[in-house]
Design a protein around this motif. Structure first.
Motif, PDB file in Angstrom:
ATOM      1  N   THR A  26       0.822  -1.209   0.000  1.00  0.00           N
ATOM      2  CA  THR A  26       0.000   0.000   0.000  1.00  0.00           C
ATOM      3  C   THR A  26       0.859   1.263   0.000  1.00  0.00           C
ATOM      4  O   THR A  26       0.458   2.288  -0.566  1.00  0.00           O
ATOM      5  N   ALA A  27       2.028   1.197   0.614  1.00  0.00           N
ATOM      6  CA  ALA A  27       2.929   2.358   0.577  1.00  0.00           C
ATOM      7  C   ALA A  27       3.399   2.626  -0.854  1.00  0.00           C
ATOM      8  O   ALA A  27       3.485   3.778  -1.277  1.00  0.00           O
ATOM      9  N   VAL A 140       3.970   6.100  12.875  1.00  0.00           N
ATOM     10  CA  VAL A 140       3.615   6.048  11.460  1.00  0.00           C
ATOM     11  C   VAL A 140       2.111   6.240  11.260  1.00  0.00           C
ATOM     12  O   VAL A 140       1.682   6.886  10.299  1.00  0.00           O
ATOM     13  N   VAL A 141       1.303   5.689  12.159  1.00  0.00           N
ATOM     14  CA  VAL A 141      -0.153   5.896  12.072  1.00  0.00           C
ATOM     15  C   VAL A 141      -0.465   7.395  12.096  1.00  0.00           C
ATOM     16  O   VAL A 141      -1.259   7.903  11.290  1.00  0.00           O
ATOM     17  N   PHE A 142       0.168   8.114  13.011  1.00  0.00           N
ATOM     18  CA  PHE A 142      -0.039   9.567  13.109  1.00  0.00           C
ATOM     19  C   PHE A 142       0.462  10.285  11.860  1.00  0.00           C
ATOM     20  O   PHE A 142      -0.195  11.198  11.343  1.00  0.00           O
ATOM     21  N   VAL A 196      -4.628   9.655  -2.423  1.00  0.00           N
ATOM     22  CA  VAL A 196      -5.223  10.108  -1.158  1.00  0.00           C
ATOM     23  C   VAL A 196      -5.940   8.948  -0.469  1.00  0.00           C
ATOM     24  O   VAL A 196      -5.802   8.755   0.752  1.00  0.00           O
ATOM     25  N   VAL A 197      -6.674   8.163  -1.248  1.00  0.00           N
ATOM     26  CA  VAL A 197      -7.377   7.002  -0.686  1.00  0.00           C
ATOM     27  C   VAL A 197      -6.378   6.030  -0.063  1.00  0.00           C
ATOM     28  O   VAL A 197      -6.586   5.531   1.060  1.00  0.00           O
ATOM     29  N   MET A 203      -3.036   4.448   6.824  1.00  0.00           N
ATOM     30  CA  MET A 203      -3.244   4.779   8.236  1.00  0.00           C
ATOM     31  C   MET A 203      -4.031   3.683   8.941  1.00  0.00           C
ATOM     32  O   MET A 203      -3.682   3.254  10.056  1.00  0.00           O
ATOM     33  N   LEU A 204      -5.081   3.184   8.291  1.00  0.00           N
ATOM     34  CA  LEU A 204      -5.905   2.131   8.896  1.00  0.00           C
ATOM     35  C   LEU A 204      -5.143   0.816   9.028  1.00  0.00           C
ATOM     36  O   LEU A 204      -5.246   0.124  10.051  1.00  0.00           O
ATOM     37  N   VAL A 205      -4.368   0.485   7.993  1.00  0.00           N
ATOM     38  CA  VAL A 205      -3.612  -0.771   8.031  1.00  0.00           C
ATOM     39  C   VAL A 205      -2.562  -0.741   9.133  1.00  0.00           C
ATOM     40  O   VAL A 205      -2.386  -1.712   9.887  1.00  0.00           O
ATOM     41  N   TRP A 206      -1.857   0.377   9.242  1.00  0.00           N
ATOM     42  CA  TRP A 206      -0.834   0.490  10.282  1.00  0.00           C
ATOM     43  C   TRP A 206      -1.469   0.496  11.673  1.00  0.00           C
ATOM     44  O   TRP A 206      -0.900  -0.059  12.626  1.00  0.00           O
TER      45      TRP A 206
END
Length: 239
Positions: A26-27, A140-142, A196-197, A203-206
């Motif tokens: 995803t990255a 990383v989430v932040f 953007v998606v 963020m959700l995956v991490w």
């Protein structure tokens, strides 16, 4: 304790390894869809005498629009002399921040996968590895939340600067009462919308992965071991 490399693919069958592989992918999609973009808008100018002129607005990553000219050299349009004119706007900081976070997460995910697949015996036998992994995951989430929000706003600024209203406000020629400017062809920004998606998806995956990393830390093991088992009875403290 043995610290040598031992290839073991079993972590990929567990959430902690499989989700890390998803983060790696995803990255790539997130920063790849953003930094690989280049587009062109076509502006049609209807002069007062009924003639038409055409301009091309070309731009690309990192979307420092003030460096991209609408009119490269002094020229004549609709019988009026027009000087060199550049587009207005600069979304480079948000775009580069977003891509930078994506690249860092790509590299960290790859390094973490190497540790999981080759040094899991060391990772689980130490306190430092899981705790470091959890702290980095939380940070990383932040970062994904901040950079995705910033890039979403930056992308909206790019769209506003390159639409009919933005171009008309930039070209002094288009402010004449007998001259009409309109963007008739827009660059396909689908990949930018996808970036953007994927930013928010990262963020959700991490955030999801943070739980599985937390379970490897001593904080979780101590909390679990301190809970009384089904057959245990706590001895009341003496009064």
């Amino acid at each position: 304790m043995m610290t040598g490399f031992r290839l073991n693919l079993s972590p990929l069958k567990e959430p902690i390894g499989f989700v890390k592989l998803v983060e790696w992918l995803t990255a790539i999609f997130a920063f790849g869809c953003c930094c690989g973009f280049s587009g062109k808008n076509v502006i049609s100018i209807l002069c007062g005498d009924g003639s038409n002129e055409t301009l091309n607005a070309m731009y690309q990553y990192p979307f420092r629009l003030s460096q991209f000219p609408l009119i490269d050299k002094n020229t004549t349009l609709c019988n009026q002399s027009v000087t060199t004119t550049h587009m207005m706007g600069d979304s480079a900081s948000s775009a580069e921040f977003f891509v930078g976070v994506g690249i860092i997460c790509f590299l960290y995910s790859m390094a973490a996968l190497l540790v999981y697949l080759g040094y899991m015996h060391v990772y689980k036998d130490s306190d430092f590895g899981p705790i470091f992994d959890f702290v980095i995951t939380a940070i990383v989430v932040f970062l994904w939340l901040v950079c995705s929000s910033a890039w979403a706003k930056g992308l909206q600024n790019v769209k506003s600067a390159t639409d009919t209203e933005g171009i008309s406000g930039t070209l002094a020629l288009c402010k004449g009462s007998n001259i009409t400017c309109e963007v008739t062809e827009f660059a396909n920004m689908r990949t930018l919308n996808i970036s953007v998606v994927f930013g928010y998806l990262n963020m959700l995956v991490w955030a999801f992965n943070a739980w599985f990393v937390y379970k490897e830390t001593r904080w979780h093991s101590r909390k679990f071991s301190s809970q009384p088992g089904p057959g245990r009875h706590q001895v009341p403290a003496p009064i």
